[in-house]
Design a protein around this motif. Structure first.
Motif, short mmCIF file in Angstrom:
data_model
loop_
_atom_site.label_atom_id
_atom_site.label_comp_id
_atom_site.label_asym_id
_atom_site.label_seq_id
_atom_site.Cartn_x
_atom_site.Cartn_y
_atom_site.Cartn_z
N GLY A 79 0.74 -1.30 0.13
CA GLY A 79 -0.23 -0.01 0.19
C GLY A 79 0.89 1.20 -0.09
O GLY A 79 0.23 2.36 -0.38
N ILE A 127 2.98 -3.58 -3.58
CA ILE A 127 1.83 -4.72 -3.73
C ILE A 127 2.59 -5.80 -2.69
O ILE A 127 1.57 -6.40 -1.87
CB ILE A 127 1.54 -5.15 -4.98
CG1 ILE A 127 1.07 -3.87 -5.85
CG2 ILE A 127 0.53 -6.31 -5.06
CD1 ILE A 127 -0.23 -3.43 -5.41
N GLU A 152 -8.46 -2.68 -2.63
CA GLU A 152 -7.72 -1.53 -3.57
C GLU A 152 -8.62 -0.58 -4.13
O GLU A 152 -9.01 -0.46 -5.21
CB GLU A 152 -6.75 -2.21 -4.54
CG GLU A 152 -5.73 -3.28 -4.14
CD GLU A 152 -4.87 -3.63 -5.20
OE1 GLU A 152 -3.65 -3.17 -5.26
OE2 GLU A 152 -5.30 -4.51 -6.02
N ASP A 193 -1.44 2.71 -9.87
CA ASP A 193 -2.98 2.79 -9.42
C ASP A 193 -3.86 2.72 -10.71
O ASP A 193 -5.00 2.18 -10.79
CB ASP A 193 -3.48 3.96 -8.55
CG ASP A 193 -2.62 3.69 -7.39
OD1 ASP A 193 -1.99 2.74 -6.98
OD2 ASP A 193 -2.82 4.85 -6.35
#
Length: 241
Positions: A79, A127, A152, A193
């Motif tokens: 994250g 990740i 996510e 992202d």
């Protein structure tokens, strides 16, 4: 009556050499450069986001402040948004095409965050880290780390995935699907992202016919610059990360 004794003037004692040096404009200028250089090298560093791979968390042209001390005594975790220097597995670094002007602009960008950054410095989201097993996807199309699906909410425009019609068992297979892999020691899997438009660590693994054992690209621990902490610019996008 005696006359008034004339006031005797005495020459002021010369200032010590060290005071003449430290009081000079050049000393202050050099000291300022040293302090700024130390801050950029060891504490915090501005960075210009070069592409849309992290939309909509980060937009192209955003300037972020990177905390270089974030991983002193600790390690990146799933994250985190991380800036790292990419090696040759991520492709050419682009510095070979730099002329004198581009080299100067790149140096200014490295120092200020305004203008080009390093020749191959990237920003992605962590990740998984060393020893963790990654795969995709579960029945809902989610990435799995050590068998646990990731939440996510930051993903923007992921690859299409529809259970039963376009998933990891159908023909064709969803491009969201990835082979299972264990992250090597000292390495991190970084994805963007804007998942469907990111030249990230899994990009080559999404192409049919690629070798699942060698298609991955990793960010190495000693290549990590630091953790993106806040958006500095533009002003209307000031926010922590």
């Amino acid at each position: 009556m005696e006359g008034v004794t004339p006031h005797e003037t005495t020459a002021a004692a010369p200032r010590p050499l060290w005071r003449r040096i430290t009081g000079s404009t050049w000393f202050h200028l050099i000291a300022a450069f040293v302090v700024v250089g130390a801050l950029l090298s060891f504490v915090a560093k501005p960075y210009s986001v070069p592409s849309g791979s992290m939309e909509q968390t980060l937009e192209p042209g955003d300037r972020v402040l990177v905390n270089r001390l974030a991983y002193v005594g600790s390690a990146p975790t799933t994250g985190d948004i991380v800036v790292f220097d990419a090696d040759e597995t991520w492709g050419p670094d682009g510095s070979a095409d730099d002329g004198p002007l581009k080299s100067v602009l790149r140096w200014v960008g490295e120092v200020t965050g305004f203008g080009p950054s390093g020749p191959h410095t990237l920003i992605k989201r962590v990740i998984a880290g060393p020893g963790q097993t990654v795969s995709c996807c579960d029945a809902e199309g989610r990435m799995l780390v050590d068998g646990v699906p990731l939440d996510e909410p930051y993903i923007f425009e992921d690859f299409p995935f529809t259970a039963g019609s376009l998933d990891c068992t159908t023909a064709p297979v969803s491009l969201r699907c990835l082979p299972e892999v264990t992250v090597p020691a000292g390495s991190y899997l970084m994805l963007g992202d804007h998942r469907a438009a990111s030249a990230d660590g899994a990009m080559s693994c999404r192409s049919p016919g690629t070798d699942p054992a060698s298609c991955w690209r990793w960010a190495l621990r000693d290549q990590i610059v630091g953790k993106a902490a806040v958006i500095l610019w533009p002003v209307d996008r000031w926010t922590g990360l």
